[in-house]
Design an enzyme around this catalytic site. Structure first.
Site, mmCIF file in Angstrom:
data_model
loop_
_atom_site.group_PDB
_atom_site.id
_atom_site.type_symbol
_atom_site.label_atom_id
_atom_site.label_comp_id
_atom_site.label_asym_id
_atom_site.label_seq_id
_atom_site.Cartn_x
_atom_site.Cartn_y
_atom_site.Cartn_z
ATOM 1 N N GLU A 1 -0.671 3.545 9.622
ATOM 2 C CA GLU A 1 -2.055 3.519 9.241
ATOM 3 C C GLU A 1 -2.908 4.645 10.203
ATOM 4 O OE1 GLU A 1 -4.328 -0.120 8.283
ATOM 5 O OE2 GLU A 1 -2.401 -1.051 8.006
ATOM 6 N N GLU B 1 4.574 9.608 2.110
ATOM 7 C CA GLU B 1 5.694 10.258 1.290
ATOM 8 C C GLU B 1 6.535 10.764 2.364
ATOM 9 O OE1 GLU B 1 4.846 12.387 -2.202
ATOM 10 O OE2 GLU B 1 3.475 10.763 -2.966
ATOM 11 N N ASP C 1 -10.653 2.621 6.670
ATOM 12 C CA ASP C 1 -11.770 2.595 7.662
ATOM 13 C C ASP C 1 -11.701 1.008 8.021
ATOM 14 O OD1 ASP C 1 -12.744 5.059 7.871
ATOM 15 O OD2 ASP C 1 -14.723 4.569 6.926
ATOM 16 N N PHE D 1 0.837 -1.186 0.107
ATOM 17 C CA PHE D 1 -0.095 0.073 -0.087
ATOM 18 C C PHE D 1 0.970 1.075 -0.115
ATOM 19 C CE2 PHE D 1 -2.795 2.955 2.503
ATOM 20 C CZ PHE D 1 -4.026 2.878 1.744
ATOM 21 N N SER E 1 1.054 11.763 7.852
ATOM 22 C CA SER E 1 -0.516 12.185 8.275
ATOM 23 C C SER E 1 -1.147 13.194 7.294
ATOM 24 C CB SER E 1 -0.302 12.963 9.717
ATOM 25 O OG SER E 1 0.286 12.069 10.848
ATOM 26 N N TRP F 1 8.582 4.580 3.587
ATOM 27 C CA TRP F 1 7.728 3.850 4.713
ATOM 28 C C TRP F 1 6.934 2.460 4.267
ATOM 29 C CZ3 TRP F 1 10.970 5.035 8.342
ATOM 30 C CH2 TRP F 1 11.411 6.318 8.494
ATOM 31 N N ILE F 2 7.339 2.203 2.885
ATOM 32 C CA ILE F 2 6.243 1.288 2.289
ATOM 33 C C ILE F 2 6.480 -0.214 2.776
ATOM 34 C CG2 ILE F 2 5.475 0.508 -0.087
ATOM 35 C CD1 ILE F 2 4.874 3.560 0.884
#
Ligand code: COS
Length: 393
Positions: A370, A135, A246, A131, A140, A164-165
């Protein structure tokens, strides 16, 4: 053995209880395989994806029409899976979670062709997913992303860098978010499926973190994706990202709960078996206070997680507030629970390889990825304010 009484709560249906029982038995029988680490985290992760795929557990990460286990993503089963795997091994939980998060937007909004091309292979463990949202200057603040997507005949050309992938070093396909120019800010972002075999894709840097995972900075240099690899409509990417989160934010809470329940069990074992001042450690009231906080924290987290998951599975269109509460409470509380467990182990608790030492390193990132705890507070406060404003009208 962790407290199992939560599975009798009314949030669950029979298929959830059956899934939990079967997975619990499988994890118990495969504990050694879930833990086997070679020091090469990419290879370990690939092996775990295969193991989970062969055993059929990855089917819970995609819908039934594309090789999945339930008609639509069953959030309670996603949470039960993450909780159970995290109880045994953080990397196994991660391997499962990324198959779901990496294809969640495809399952929810993808074209039929793309769903058929990729989801069955993710469910079997043949393909690994990721996902690509964050960047260097857009964590956030998602809308500040600089990656671009330009429309060309037959498709889109993507340029930019993501960091951070998760699975960045080993993914076969990525869900990528990029500014596509329909409008400024959040309303001009689109989502795409990008196979990493695409010309122009590269791994810039591997990122080493306190609990090793295949994490990377990746680059797109004129990467072409065909039209049907656009997920949903152009300009809807921000909403697609948020709707995907969600579903998956509650599952991060569930992973944290799995870690916390494991730490609690380790602490209970210590409290019963460790002698101090001529009696078990658990006879000391300060130990009991810590154990009480742990048990209370675990049940409160479980109530919030399974409330959010049940609400989503029951058809509530937006569970943003519920999922934010679940993630915030479960991850912050798990951090405290694990810290208490380390304290009860004394010096042994910080020795490399001790289970509570591993958990202490594993939990930290969950309060960041997340949606950091601070973002969850913003989401919860906005919902409370919006409700108050609506009552004023
Ligand atoms: N589902 C569907 N749509 C949503 C949504 C959701 N869960 N959340 C927001 N939206 C919509 C809003 O309704 C709004 O639509 P309109 O423009 O039509 O009104 C639009 O998206 C913008 O929403 P909002 O104004 O709330 O956006 P903000 O930029 O203020 O969002 C936060 C702020 C911080 C909540 C958001 O950027 C966020 O969650 N950031 C964290 C991202 C993250 O988790 N990063 C980690 C990457 S994954 S490891």
């Amino acid at each position: 053995m962790a407290d199992q009484s939560f599975i009798d709560w009314p949030f669950f249906a029979a298929h959830n209880r059956d899934h939990f029982a079967a997975l619990k038995a499988w994890c118990g029988a495969n504990d050694a395989a879930l833990h086997a680490e070679t020091g090469d985290v990419d290879a370990d992760c690939r092996r775990l994806v295969r193991l989970l795929g062969d055993a059929g557990w990855l089917r819970h990460a995609v819908p039934a029409a594309y090789g999945g286990a339930s008609e639509t993503l069953d959030v309670r089963n996603l949470c039960l899976t993450r909780q159970s795997l995290a109880y045994h091994a953080g990397l196994a939980d991660f391997a499962f979670a990324m198959q779901g998060l990496g294809t969640g937007a495809i399952s929810l909004f993808g074209s039929e062709g793309v769903k058929q091309a990729y989801l069955p292979r993710v469910a079997s463990g043949e393909m690994i997913a990721g996902f690509a949202l964050s960047e260097a200057k857009a964590g956030s603040d998602v809308a500040a992303m600089e990656t671009t997507a330009r429309r060309v005949p037959g498709g889109w050309v993507i340029n930019g860098e993501k960091t951070w992938i998760s699975n960045g070093t080993i993914a076969d396909l990525l869900t990528v978010f990029a500014h596509s120019g329909e409008a400024p800010g959040a309303r001009g972002i689109s989502a795409f499926v990008l196979p990493t075999a695409t010309e122009g894709f590269s791994v810039v840097d591997r990122i080493d973190v306190i609990a090793p995972h295949p994490l990377a900075t990746i680059r797109f240099a004129d990467c072409f994706v065909p039209d049907d690899h656009l997920i949903g409509e152009a300009g809807q990417g921000f909403k697609i990202a948020m709707a995907t989160l969600d579903v998956f934010r509650s599952t991060v809470g569930a992973a944290a709960l799995g870690f916390a329940r494991r730490a609690t069990d380790e602490a209970l074992d210590r409290a019963v078996n460790r002698k101090l001042f001529g009696a078990p450690l658990g006879d000391l009231q300060l130990t009991q206070a810590a154990l009480a906080d742990m048990a209370l924290g675990n049940d409160a987290s479980a109530l919030l997680i399974y409330r959010a998951a049940w609400a989503k599975d029951s058809g509530q269109p937006r569970v943003t507030r519920e999922a934010a509460m679940a993630k915030l409470h479960a991850t912050d509380t798990a951090q405290q629970t694990i810290d208490k467990a380390v304290q009860l182990f004394g010096g042994a608790g910080v020795v490399s390889g001790n289970m509570v030492e591993r958990l202490y390193r594993e939990i930290r990132a969950l309060r960041i990825y997340e949606g950091a705890s601070e973002v969850q507070k913003v989401v919860i406060a906005r919902a409370a304010l919006a409700a108050a404003q609506a009552r004023e009208k």
